[in-house]
Design a protein around this motif. Sequence first.
Motif, PDB file in Angstrom:
ATOM      1  N   ALA A  70      66.093   1.011  16.182  1.00 37.06           N
ATOM      2  CA  ALA A  70      66.416   0.521  17.530  1.00 37.06           C
ATOM      3  C   ALA A  70      66.195   1.591  18.584  1.00 37.06           C
ATOM      4  O   ALA A  70      65.866   1.296  19.740  1.00 37.06           O
ATOM      5  CB  ALA A  70      67.857   0.019  17.554  1.00 37.06           C
ATOM      6  N   GLU A  71      66.364   2.874  18.201  1.00 42.83           N
ATOM      7  CA  GLU A  71      66.167   3.978  19.149  1.00 42.83           C
ATOM      8  C   GLU A  71      64.716   4.438  19.206  1.00 42.83           C
ATOM      9  O   GLU A  71      64.396   5.368  19.950  1.00 42.83           O
ATOM     10  CB  GLU A  71      67.062   5.162  18.740  1.00 42.83           C
ATOM     11  CG  GLU A  71      68.548   4.870  18.758  1.00 42.83           C
ATOM     12  CD  GLU A  71      69.070   4.695  20.175  1.00 42.83           C
ATOM     13  OE1 GLU A  71      68.532   5.351  21.086  1.00 42.83           O
ATOM     14  OE2 GLU A  71      69.997   3.884  20.365  1.00 42.83           O
ATOM     15  N   ALA A  72      63.831   3.792  18.400  1.00 45.96           N
ATOM     16  CA  ALA A  72      62.449   4.270  18.320  1.00 45.96           C
ATOM     17  C   ALA A  72      61.641   3.990  19.578  1.00 45.96           C
ATOM     18  O   ALA A  72      60.512   4.450  19.694  1.00 45.96           O
ATOM     19  CB  ALA A  72      61.750   3.621  17.115  1.00 45.96           C
ATOM     20  N   GLY A  73      62.194   3.238  20.539  1.00 43.03           N
ATOM     21  CA  GLY A  73      61.458   2.920  21.754  1.00 43.03           C
ATOM     22  C   GLY A  73      61.716   3.853  22.911  1.00 43.03           C
ATOM     23  O   GLY A  73      61.201   3.628  24.015  1.00 43.03           O
ATOM     24  N   LYS A  74      62.497   4.907  22.713  1.00 45.57           N
ATOM     25  CA  LYS A  74      62.793   5.843  23.797  1.00 45.57           C
ATOM     26  C   LYS A  74      61.669   6.865  23.951  1.00 45.57           C
ATOM     27  O   LYS A  74      60.883   7.097  23.033  1.00 45.57           O
ATOM     28  CB  LYS A  74      64.124   6.546  23.528  1.00 45.57           C
ATOM     29  CG  LYS A  74      65.321   5.611  23.600  1.00 45.57           C
ATOM     30  CD  LYS A  74      66.616   6.374  23.451  1.00 45.57           C
ATOM     31  CE  LYS A  74      67.828   5.445  23.589  1.00 45.57           C
ATOM     32  NZ  LYS A  74      69.097   6.180  23.460  1.00 45.57           N
ATOM     33  N   LYS A  75      61.618   7.487  25.110  1.00 45.89           N
ATOM     34  CA  LYS A  75      60.555   8.429  25.436  1.00 45.89           C
ATOM     35  C   LYS A  75      60.571   9.618  24.477  1.00 45.89           C
ATOM     36  O   LYS A  75      61.620  10.204  24.195  1.00 45.89           O
ATOM     37  CB  LYS A  75      60.727   8.922  26.880  1.00 45.89           C
ATOM     38  CG  LYS A  75      59.667   9.936  27.313  1.00 45.89           C
ATOM     39  CD  LYS A  75      59.913  10.420  28.721  1.00 45.89           C
ATOM     40  CE  LYS A  75      58.895  11.489  29.117  1.00 45.89           C
ATOM     41  NZ  LYS A  75      59.111  12.000  30.481  1.00 45.89           N
ATOM     42  N   GLY A  76      59.374   9.988  23.998  1.00 45.59           N
ATOM     43  CA  GLY A  76      59.243  11.164  23.158  1.00 45.59           C
ATOM     44  C   GLY A  76      59.775  11.001  21.747  1.00 45.59           C
ATOM     45  O   GLY A  76      59.924  12.002  21.040  1.00 45.59           O
ATOM     46  N   THR A  77      60.071   9.780  21.332  1.00 48.83           N
ATOM     47  CA  THR A  77      60.612   9.560  19.991  1.00 48.83           C
ATOM     48  C   THR A  77      59.474   9.343  19.005  1.00 48.83           C
ATOM     49  O   THR A  77      58.563   8.549  19.246  1.00 48.83           O
ATOM     50  CB  THR A  77      61.538   8.330  19.961  1.00 48.83           C
ATOM     51  OG1 THR A  77      62.576   8.513  20.932  1.00 48.83           O
ATOM     52  CG2 THR A  77      62.153   8.153  18.594  1.00 48.83           C
ATOM     53  N   ILE A  78      59.526  10.062  17.887  1.00 49.43           N
ATOM     54  CA  ILE A  78      58.534   9.909  16.818  1.00 49.43           C
ATOM     55  C   ILE A  78      59.272   9.423  15.578  1.00 49.43           C
ATOM     56  O   ILE A  78      60.204  10.082  15.098  1.00 49.43           O
ATOM     57  CB  ILE A  78      57.798  11.230  16.527  1.00 49.43           C
ATOM     58  CG1 ILE A  78      57.099  11.746  17.785  1.00 49.43           C
ATOM     59  CG2 ILE A  78      56.799  11.048  15.398  1.00 49.43           C
ATOM     60  CD1 ILE A  78      56.466  13.121  17.597  1.00 49.43           C
ATOM     61  N   THR A  79      58.871   8.288  15.073  1.00 43.18           N
ATOM     62  CA  THR A  79      59.523   7.701  13.899  1.00 43.18           C
ATOM     63  C   THR A  79      58.469   7.430  12.838  1.00 43.18           C
ATOM     64  O   THR A  79      57.466   6.766  13.102  1.00 43.18           O
ATOM     65  CB  THR A  79      60.229   6.381  14.256  1.00 43.18           C
ATOM     66  OG1 THR A  79      61.103   6.604  15.367  1.00 43.18           O
ATOM     67  CG2 THR A  79      61.029   5.872  13.070  1.00 43.18           C
ATOM     68  N   ILE A  80      58.707   7.966  11.649  1.00 38.86           N
ATOM     69  CA  ILE A  80      57.831   7.715  10.501  1.00 38.86           C
ATOM     70  C   ILE A  80      58.568   6.767   9.560  1.00 38.86           C
ATOM     71  O   ILE A  80      59.693   7.040   9.160  1.00 38.86           O
ATOM     72  CB  ILE A  80      57.470   9.021   9.766  1.00 38.86           C
ATOM     73  CG1 ILE A  80      56.819  10.010  10.728  1.00 38.86           C
ATOM     74  CG2 ILE A  80      56.559   8.739   8.588  1.00 38.86           C
ATOM     75  CD1 ILE A  80      56.556  11.361  10.091  1.00 38.86           C
ATOM     76  N   ALA A  81      57.952   5.660   9.217  1.00 40.30           N
ATOM     77  CA  ALA A  81      58.632   4.650   8.402  1.00 40.30           C
ATOM     78  C   ALA A  81      57.656   4.027   7.426  1.00 40.30           C
ATOM     79  O   ALA A  81      56.459   3.884   7.714  1.00 40.30           O
ATOM     80  CB  ALA A  81      59.243   3.562   9.294  1.00 40.30           C
ATOM     81  N   THR A  82      58.178   3.659   6.238  1.00 40.80           N
ATOM     82  CA  THR A  82      57.379   2.849   5.323  1.00 40.80           C
ATOM     83  C   THR A  82      57.299   1.433   5.865  1.00 40.80           C
ATOM     84  O   THR A  82      58.053   1.045   6.756  1.00 40.80           O
ATOM     85  CB  THR A  82      58.020   2.836   3.923  1.00 40.80           C
ATOM     86  OG1 THR A  82      59.375   2.370   4.035  1.00 40.80           O
ATOM     87  CG2 THR A  82      58.037   4.233   3.312  1.00 40.80           C
TER      88      THR A  82
END
Length: 497
Positions: A70-82
């Motif tokens: 849910a927080e992956a849409g904020k500025k500068g956020t990098i999320t690695i997910a399967t």
Amino acid sequence: MEDLVYKTKREKYNAVIDEIEHLYKIGRPVLVGTTSVEVSELLSRMLKLRGLKHQVLNAKLHAKEAEIVAEAGKKGTITIATNMAGRGTDIKITEEVRQAGGLAIIGTERHESRRVDRQLRGRSGRQGDPGTSQFFVSLEDDLMRLFGSDRIANLMDKLGLKEGEVIQHPMITKSIERAQRKVEENNFGIRKRLLEYDDVMNSQREVVYRRRRHALFGERLEVDIANMMYDAVQSVVETHYGVSEFSDFTMDLIRTLSMDAPVTEEEFRQKTIEELTDKIYRALVAQYKRKSEFIASQAYPVIKDVYEKQSHIYENIVVPITDGQRVYQIITNLKKAYETKGMELVRSYEKTIILYTIDEAWKEHLREMDDLKTSVQNAAYEQKDPLLIYKFEAYELFKNMLDKVNREVVSILVKGHIPIRDSSQIQRAQAPRRLDLSNLKESKSEFGSSLSQAGAQQQPQRSQPVKVEKKVGRNDPCPCGSGKKYKNCHGKTVPVN
């Protein structure tokens, strides 16, 4: 956007990291989709070397997964997910991110299923929000190795592409989608084939469960036992008719049905299989009726004594019945057994034996069917259909299992007798004890601390060593310092050995 195709995985991952760094600098959030946990951890290590802060979702953080996505849409956020991580969670972007271009989706590899790729692409651009998605592919990926990577590799060599250069063309993207379509068709065929194998098991399962349900609820119990007796007799007759000597036939009747042959040797050779089966079946039914009445009359005095003296304590009782090889603990209702003069015990005996025999035979049959499913695959080398072979062999196995069940049930029923006649040996039927798990520890540290505490409480005291002092002789100076001999001083009171 068209897929970016690289020659090796190393070039592809370097390009992915460069793209992530570029998007991070312009303020766009990035969601990186991977096909395995190993790839997500590899990208995480590469981002750490670049000094880029990020979050990794690889099914190891179940509690925080939805919150991180849910927080992956904020500025500068990098999320690695399967591809499986964060499903069902909506990624909302801020106004600042919307102005920067929205959420950026990066796929590190094409999945075997196009549906999974579409779901990853659909993470961005929701409800009119801006966003982009880009897949990075290498010729060393599993999907590319299976379908057409050699042709594309030759094309890249002819074009003279150097290391790190990318090729991007609609033709390549379409070839990847064709490869995905082939894999999906193959997987569909595998699932369809598996269901066809399961249909064979389902038809057998319905027969077994119907018999078991009849025994469990008492439906058609007498009819099922009569059918089992007829089938068991028919099996014995067909085994020996026209093949074995009459003495072997008689011995099999005694061993299986515990009865003498009601036919003569002349009748055995002249009558048909149907005539022999009918005659032996009628004799077996009459014998079993006498056996049931004898068991009921044998048990009734004991049941009556227990009911009259302890009916206020017992509701169900356990009566042991044996066939000479094994003792079966038969649970029956005390009141019904008393009111039916012991016939309820016989009925409970029949239920128990049928359920026990069917369960044991069915478990063994399931193991054999699993082995059969594996072995019939070799029939494909003989240009034969494994499914057809499986159906034929499964039918033979199932028929043999039913024949074995019929024989064993009838054999146990006709050989049954009660080994006790004393009411004091009748036990009260109790529910199986449940293991109390409330005192068990949940973690290793708690378990270790509890052991140390218990050890401290229960540890026996160490036995102290016995100190042996030097023995004083009778003529030696007395240890008290008086100067006298020990025998004339403190040794006067010591008895002489």
